[in-house]
Design a protein around this motif. Structure first.
Motif, PDB file in Angstrom:
ATOM      1  N   GLU A  52     -14.449   0.601  11.673  1.00 15.72           N
ATOM      2  CA  GLU A  52     -14.113  -0.047  10.396  1.00 15.72           C
ATOM      3  C   GLU A  52     -12.686  -0.584  10.479  1.00 15.72           C
ATOM      4  N   ASP A  78      -6.294   1.043  10.505  1.00 16.75           N
ATOM      5  CA  ASP A  78      -5.561   0.478   9.366  1.00 16.75           C
ATOM      6  C   ASP A  78      -4.082   0.361   9.706  1.00 16.75           C
ATOM      7  N   LEU A  79      -3.441  -0.663   9.132  1.00 10.91           N
ATOM      8  CA  LEU A  79      -2.009  -0.846   9.408  1.00 10.91           C
ATOM      9  C   LEU A  79      -1.126  -0.001   8.501  1.00 10.91           C
ATOM     10  N   GLY A 132      -8.588   1.759   5.045  1.00 11.60           N
ATOM     11  CA  GLY A 132      -7.933   2.236   3.830  1.00 11.60           C
ATOM     12  C   GLY A 132      -7.980   3.749   3.706  1.00 11.60           C
ATOM     13  N   PRO A 150      -2.322  -2.728  13.278  1.00  9.61           N
ATOM     14  CA  PRO A 150      -3.003  -3.910  12.744  1.00  9.61           C
ATOM     15  C   PRO A 150      -4.113  -4.328  13.712  1.00  9.61           C
ATOM     16  N   TYR A 151      -5.083  -5.018  13.221  1.00 13.34           N
ATOM     17  CA  TYR A 151      -6.168  -5.490  14.095  1.00 13.34           C
ATOM     18  C   TYR A 151      -5.757  -6.843  14.667  1.00 13.34           C
ATOM     19  N   TYR A 183       0.804  -1.222   0.000  1.00  8.54           N
ATOM     20  CA  TYR A 183       0.000   0.000   0.000  1.00  8.54           C
ATOM     21  C   TYR A 183       0.842   1.279   0.000  1.00  8.54           C
ATOM     22  N   ASN A 192     -15.389   4.415   3.000  1.00  4.87           N
ATOM     23  CA  ASN A 192     -16.539   3.960   3.798  1.00  4.87           C
ATOM     24  C   ASN A 192     -16.739   4.818   5.046  1.00  4.87           C
ATOM     25  N   SER A 250     -14.503  -4.084   4.968  1.00  7.77           N
ATOM     26  CA  SER A 250     -14.762  -3.988   3.535  1.00  7.77           C
ATOM     27  C   SER A 250     -13.468  -4.287   2.766  1.00  7.77           C
ATOM     28  N   TYR A 251     -13.439  -5.434   2.131  1.00 12.08           N
ATOM     29  CA  TYR A 251     -12.304  -5.847   1.293  1.00 12.08           C
ATOM     30  C   TYR A 251     -10.974  -5.852   2.055  1.00 12.08           C
ATOM     31  N   TYR A 260      -5.071   4.288  -5.425  1.00 11.87           N
ATOM     32  CA  TYR A 260      -6.138   3.417  -4.899  1.00 11.87           C
ATOM     33  C   TYR A 260      -7.529   3.926  -5.295  1.00 11.87           C
ATOM     34  N   ARG A 319     -19.600  -1.651  -1.891  1.00 11.36           N
ATOM     35  CA  ARG A 319     -19.218  -0.934  -0.667  1.00 11.36           C
ATOM     36  C   ARG A 319     -20.324   0.008  -0.198  1.00 11.36           C
ATOM     37  N   ILE A 333      -6.035 -10.757   4.662  1.00 14.90           N
ATOM     38  CA  ILE A 333      -5.397 -11.100   5.939  1.00 14.90           C
ATOM     39  C   ILE A 333      -5.218 -12.619   5.997  1.00 14.90           C
ATOM     40  N   GLY A 381      -9.487  -1.994   8.703  1.00 13.73           N
ATOM     41  CA  GLY A 381      -8.901  -1.896   7.363  1.00 13.73           C
ATOM     42  C   GLY A 381      -9.623  -0.817   6.568  1.00 13.73           C
TER      43      GLY A 381
END
Ligand code: SAM
Length: 204
Positions: free
Chosen positions: A49, A74-75, A53, A100-101, A12, A57, A118-119, A19, A30, A124, A51
């Motif tokens: 949410e 998000d990571l 991004g 990270p989650y 990323y 969303n 979402s996506y 993106y 989405r 993962i 991830g």
């Protein structure tokens, strides 16, 4: 950080740049996910949410649920930089978490009423099943999980190509969601004829 997380961060670093210009063409469902959830849950106070991004969303969620406090996790700092700009007008109630989650997010201030993914789950690997299990700990009683993601493809070449892009497309997500949650909405959509299928799942 795990090898998967490290390699996604690297991916990323580059992909964040284009993106939003490209993903509308294949990350289907989405907006539909948020509209579907809005029909199932009235006024969630806290939304997470995983991830998030670039924050597409987060904006849709902030508009759909004007009284909600929303956390985007998000990571990738490259993706979050874009999310920060995109959600600037909601900064009073949208928080961004860079991590990270891999452990619970909820704290003494309360659990989440809605978790959206979402996506992200399809990327993962290993660990998507642990993420789904972890959601249970972050959801309050009666909480709702809402997922949209790639499901499967019958084309081997396409599955391999998506694998190159860190996406696993083997029906693994829906199986795990079915095992952990009671489905309220469970829909399979098709991308470009039947090149791939994607899943929309809302469960309690
Ligand atoms: C395909 S993008 C989806 C972004 C956004 N949810 C959307 O629908 O446009 C996947 C995102 O999940 C993030 N991600 C992947 N694994 C993660 C993990 N274990 N913890 C947190 N974020 C993760 C990636 O950094 C990336 O931003």
């Amino acid at each position: 950080m795990s090898r998967n997380a490290d390699s996604l961060r690297g991916y990323y670093r580059w992909h964040a740049k284009f993106y939003d210009l490209t993903r509308w063409a294949f990350l289907f469902g989405r907006r539909g996910l948020v509209e579907t959830v809005a029909g199932q849950i009235e006024a969630p106070a806290r939304i997470l949410e995983i991830g998030c991004g670039t924050g597409k969303n987060l904006v849709t969620l902030a508009e759909a649920f004007p009284s909600a406090r929303i956390t985007g996790l998000d990571l990738s700092s490259d993706m979050l930089d874009r999310a920060r700009a995109k959600t600037a007008s909601f900064a009073d109630r949208v928080d961004l978490l860079h991590r990270p989650y891999d452990g619970p997010v909820s704290d003494e201030s309360g659990k989440f009423d809605l978790i959206v993914i979402s996506y992200a789950l399809s990327m993962i690997n290993p660990g998507f099943d642990e993420v789904i299990a972890l959601c249970r700990r972050d959801l309050g009683e009666g909480g709702v999980i809402a997922v949209v993601d790639f499901h499967e493809t019958r084309w081997t070449w396409f599955r391999k190509w998506m694998g190159v892009n860190h996406v696993r497309m083997e029906g693994q997500i829906l199986a795990q969601l079915d095992a952990g949650f009671e489905a309220v909405v469970r829909r399979i959509g098709r991308g470009y004829g039947d090149l791939w299928r994607y899943v929309t799942f809302v469960g309690r």
